[in-house]
Write a protein that holds these residues in place. Structure first.
Motif, PDB file in Angstrom:
ATOM      1  N   ASN A 143     -10.362  20.200   9.078  1.00  0.00           N
ATOM      2  CA  ASN A 143      -9.703  20.182  10.399  1.00  0.00           C
ATOM      3  C   ASN A 143      -8.421  19.337  10.455  1.00  0.00           C
ATOM      4  O   ASN A 143      -7.948  18.989  11.532  1.00  0.00           O
ATOM      5  N   ASN A 158      -6.154  24.498   9.928  1.00  0.00           N
ATOM      6  CA  ASN A 158      -6.166  25.569  10.929  1.00  0.00           C
ATOM      7  C   ASN A 158      -6.100  26.973  10.353  1.00  0.00           C
ATOM      8  O   ASN A 158      -5.191  27.313   9.599  1.00  0.00           O
ATOM      9  N   GLN A 214      -7.814  12.502  14.206  1.00  0.00           N
ATOM     10  CA  GLN A 214      -7.269  13.854  14.085  1.00  0.00           C
ATOM     11  C   GLN A 214      -6.859  14.354  15.465  1.00  0.00           C
ATOM     12  O   GLN A 214      -7.683  14.441  16.378  1.00  0.00           O
ATOM     13  N   GLY A 217      -6.859  18.486  15.289  1.00  0.00           N
ATOM     14  CA  GLY A 217      -8.233  18.773  14.863  1.00  0.00           C
ATOM     15  C   GLY A 217      -9.268  18.539  15.948  1.00  0.00           C
ATOM     16  O   GLY A 217     -10.454  18.814  15.743  1.00  0.00           O
TER      17      GLY A 217
END
Ligand SMILES: *Cc1c(COP(=O)(O)O)cnc(C)c1O
Length: 427
Positions: A143, A158, A214, A217
């Motif tokens: 992620n 992604n 993240q 993410g």
């Protein structure tokens, strides 16, 4: 077209601009003015900014101090573009960055100016790590988000973005980020075992690249201990430790670097988004002086001397000289998470999960289209807010880090109403 019909009409973009355009779809209006934590569209409708240009406007829009310096500089015909030649502004930026940011934190780093965007900084970091070690693979995490050019994309997770690469994204090995299994598993142990086992089929990498939180993410906050374990593994196995602080850095989590209270000491640091503080493109790659093995001109680029960006960046560094600035970010962050917890309790059926550090926060729900619908409703109610996470399941709260408390409250109320509207439409 009658004038009224032209207001917020987006036909030109639909007709002439590529289908690839993104944010215009979530925020379908024509914006004419922005100041501090507010934006206005053509009809005069006002919006609270809970987006901050994806983190490129941490100090808000058109900050008056920055704007004044920029106007003075332009008025005097300073060099707007200088490749990487010397200018007094670049000199002052280097000095001030060293004096106000690096030295007080006991950090000794060389500053490299790659191209002007975040992905340029990441590409540079990967290239340098490979050059230093002679190894070619990079370990990245599930992620992760590091940018859109091939090297950065190869270490990003992604699915949609990766599928656009057109060539195999190679020379990387992906490991589970902290809390990937949402249980007690320490994923750093898994990583180490893979490195220790000569027959694990994982090659010793040039570098490990990590975000401390993240962003794209899904506002996943790695535990301090986990991050330290990753750094420790890098030290013991002689691997370059890269922190991508493009989104979590420049004050977003309450300190200038996202990792400074965690005790991390990265070999290489990527900085961009809010370093100019005005939305002007600028990126830095920082590395330990002994890692500076570049030949003159070996890595180059046309736009590395954005003097306009240096002028505004110098002004932002002054904010950091006053320690109350950090405190106020932390306070606003605490207030935000307390409010989010209140919302989570109010709508138990949505199974809301509050995530975040400093002013990098999110509220996730596994319910269908949660992020999309909540952000859409917030836009209707006068707030710009984006979603993140692998399935866009997390409305992401990203106000300017100097947002007024009243506007922060206003935004939180809009978020609550938007979630209420989502919950109402579920039954
Ligand atoms: C935005 C971002 C990048 C890429 O920056 P660009 O300027 O869009 O190329 C890289 N890493 C992180 C963590 C980011 O948030």
């Amino acid at each position: 077209m009658k004038t009224e019909d032209k207001l917020n009409n987006l036909e030109v973009f639909e007709e002439l601009e590529s289908n690839v355009r993104g944010y215009i779809r979530g925020f379908p209006a024509k914006f004419v003015k922005s100041q501090g934590s507010m934006l206005w569209d053509e009809t005069g409708k006002e919006y609270v900014d809970f987006f901050s240009g994806a983190g490129a406007l941490n100090y808000g829009h058109n900050h008056p101090d920055l704007k004044q310096k920029l106007k003075d500089f332009i008025e005097k015909d300073g060099l707007a573009m200088s490749l990487d030649m010397a200018t007094p502004q670049k000199e002052e930026f280097l000095l001030k960055f060293n004096e106000s940011i690096l030295k007080p934190r006991n950090m000794d780093y060389k500053v490299m100016f790659p191209g002007p965007t975040g992905t340029n900084s990441v590409e540079t970091a990967l290239k340098l790590a490979r050059k230093l070690t002679g190894r070619h693979t990079i370990i990245n995490f599930t992620n992760a988000y590091h940018g859109m050019t091939l090297g950065s994309l190869s270490v990003s997770g992604n699915k949609l973005s990766r599928s656009g690469a057109g060539v195999p994204l190679t020379n990387t090995n992906t490991m589970p980020y902290d809390n990937y299994f949402e249980d007690e598993t320490d994923t750093s142990k898994y990583l180490e075992k893979m490195l220790a086992d000569q027959s694990s089929a994982i090659e010793k990498p040039a570098a490990i690249i990590v975000e401390t939180v993240q962003g794209q993410g899904g506002i996943k906050v790695a535990k301090d201990e986990w991050l330290k374990s990753i750094q420790d593994i890098c030290r013991r196995y002689d691997i370059m430790f890269i922190v991508d602080d493009i989104q979590a850095g420049c004050g977003r989590v309450g300190t200038f670097f996202s990792f400074e209270n965690i005790g991390l000491d990265p070999d290489i640091i990527c900085i961009s988004k809010s370093i100019s503080g005005y939305g002007l493109p600028l990126a830095l790659t920082l590395f330990k002086p002994e890692l500076d093995i570049w030949e003159p001109g070996e890595h180059t680029g046309t736009f590395r001397g954005n003097t306009l960006a240096f002028v505004t960046a110098i002004e932002t560094l002054k904010f950091w000289e006053d320690s109350s600035f950090e405190k106020s970010i932390i306070e606003k962050g605490k207030k935000t998470r307390a409010y989010l917890e209140k919302i989570a309790k109010k709508f138990p059926s949505l199974e809301l999960e509050v995530r975040g550090r400093g002013l990098m926060n999110g509220i996730a729900s596994p319910r269908r289209n949660f992020g999309e619908e909540v952000c859409k409703e917030a836009f209707k109610q006068g707030m710009i807010m984006d979603k993140c996470g692998p399935n866009g399941e997390v409305p992401k709260l990203f106000p300017p880090i100097n947002i007024d408390d009243e506007l922060l409250d206003k935004g939180l109320v809009i978020l609550e109403k938007s979630i209420e509207s989502y919950a109402f439409n579920q039954v």
